[in-house]
Write an enzyme that holds these catalytic residues in place. Structure first.
Site, PDB file in Angstrom:
ATOM      1  CB  CYS A 132      -1.077  55.655  60.688  1.00 45.99           C
ATOM      2  SG  CYS A 132       0.102  55.789  62.204  1.00 45.99           S
ATOM      3  CG  HIS A 244       1.613  60.316  61.006  1.00 49.48           C
ATOM      4  ND1 HIS A 244       0.709  60.838  62.086  1.00 49.48           N
ATOM      5  CD2 HIS A 244       1.147  59.002  61.133  1.00 49.48           C
ATOM      6  CE1 HIS A 244       0.499  60.320  62.945  1.00 49.48           C
ATOM      7  NE2 HIS A 244       0.713  58.987  62.742  1.00 49.48           N
TER       8      HIS A 244
END
Length: 358
Positions: A132, A244
């Protein structure tokens, strides 16, 4: 005639997002099967906002013959068992685990970055989805690399607890609540308290002192973008539920001003540039949550090196960092190789990709 699509691990965070995004994007599927372990067999999952309910099947008893592609979100151990079976049955596996990412016979694909790599999928009938934190970074770096050739990247990540799954999200919630009422906040999933704290440790430690998460960012960036790029990463878990963030310092072989970089990023596929020199003129995980874009902010020249830029990058890790990228790979696979689906759906898909490029 459309595709027959499997989502394995459909009851987890990423699997549910895969199902939702297939529905959101109008993926040309005639049939969608949702799989999980035996304990979830018989549960029902909503197919986006369509009102359609899908019944969860036991992956152990599922026959993949006759299915076109399977989106896997079941972790490396289960993938090791089931991916070869599905691939051998003719069902192309798009895998979200780390198991096949560095396999030289398995393409590691981010459609905005290296779409041509997908052409190598026939060697194993498996395509890997990157980590990710890597996925959003290479989306931001690709247009800049094309413009001025990146030589080195220094990245510090601020990774949400959803990257550790539902148990990570539950731990942040429970610890936060317990701290407010004076109860114990002992860690279970994480190595230290995550509520009101940050933890510079994601995945296991390696012999050189780095963590496996940091190693993934290094080797995956080289495989996806350019093996000549030097990368060093520090990966940190932060008390954010979804999204994130990354602080990037990038060095180039050629000169690239901050203004030119902003112009390039503004026109690049998959990127949303939010960069105003004012309070709130930048993206945070709150804005990125639930969105498909990789947000870039705080683009500025780094005066400590020759040809250097600093920038801030934010993305929804459950979407672009996992589920969305997998669905985009499925769309790319369909366009370039399988070529099923009704013509209108394929034209709409191509139009959406063109609009992103524009």
């Amino acid at each position: 005639m459309g595709y027959r699509v499997v989502v394995a691990g459909a009851t987890g965070n990423v699997g549910r997002e895969m199902v939702n995004i297939l529905a959101e994007r109008g993926f040309p599927a005639d049939e969608v099967a949702v799989l999980a372990s035996s304990r979830s067999q018989g549960d029902q999952i909503e197919y986006g906002d369509t009102g359609k309910l899908l019944k969860v099947q036991n992956i152990e008893h599922f026959d993949p013959a006759g299915w076109d592609m399977a989106l896997f979100a079941i972790g490396s151990e289960a993938t090791k068992v089931y991916a070869p079976k599905f691939a051998a049955a003719g069902c192309t596996v798009i895998d979200n685990s780390s198991l096949y990412r560095m396999d030289p016979d398995v393409p590691l694909v981010v459609p905005e970055v290296n779409p041509d790599a997908i052409d190598g999928y026939k060697a194993r009938n498996i395509i890997a989805n990157p980590n990710c934190s890597t996925a959003q970074m290479v989306v931001a770096l690709k247009p800049l690399h094309d413009a001025a050739t990146i030589t080195r990247v220094v990245v510090a990540t601020y990774q949400s607890v959803s990257g550790a799954g539902k148990v990570g999200m539950d731990e942040l919630f429970e610890q936060s609540r317990n701290i407010f009422v004076g109860d114990s906040a002992e860690p279970k999933k994480f190595t230290k308290q995550i509520a009101f704290n940050v933890i510079p440790h994601i995945d296991s430690f390696l012999d050189d002192g780095s963590t496996k998460e940091e190693w993934k960012m290094v080797v995956e960036t080289k495989k996806i973008l350019d093996p000549k790029i030097k990368v060093t990463a520090t990966c940190v878990r932060v008390p954010v539920f979804v999204g994130h963030s990354e602080a990037l310092n990038v060095e180039f072989a050629n000169e690239l001003s901050a203004e030119d970089a902003k112009r390039i990023l503004r026109e690049a596929p998959g990127i949303m540039l939010i960069d105003k020199h004012e309070d709130g003129g930048y993206a945070t995980p709150i804005e990125a949550a639930g969105d498909d874009a990789t947000y870039v902010s705080r683009v500025r020249e780094d005066p400590t090196v020759e040809n250097g830029l600093a920038l801030w990058c934010v993305s929804d890790n459950l979407r672009k960092g996992a589920a969305l990228n997998a669905v985009q790979i499925a769309e790319l696979l369909g366009r370039r190789h399988l070529k099923k689906g009704n013509e209108a759906a394929l034209i709409a898909d191509e139009a959406r990709e063109t609009a992103n490029e524009d």
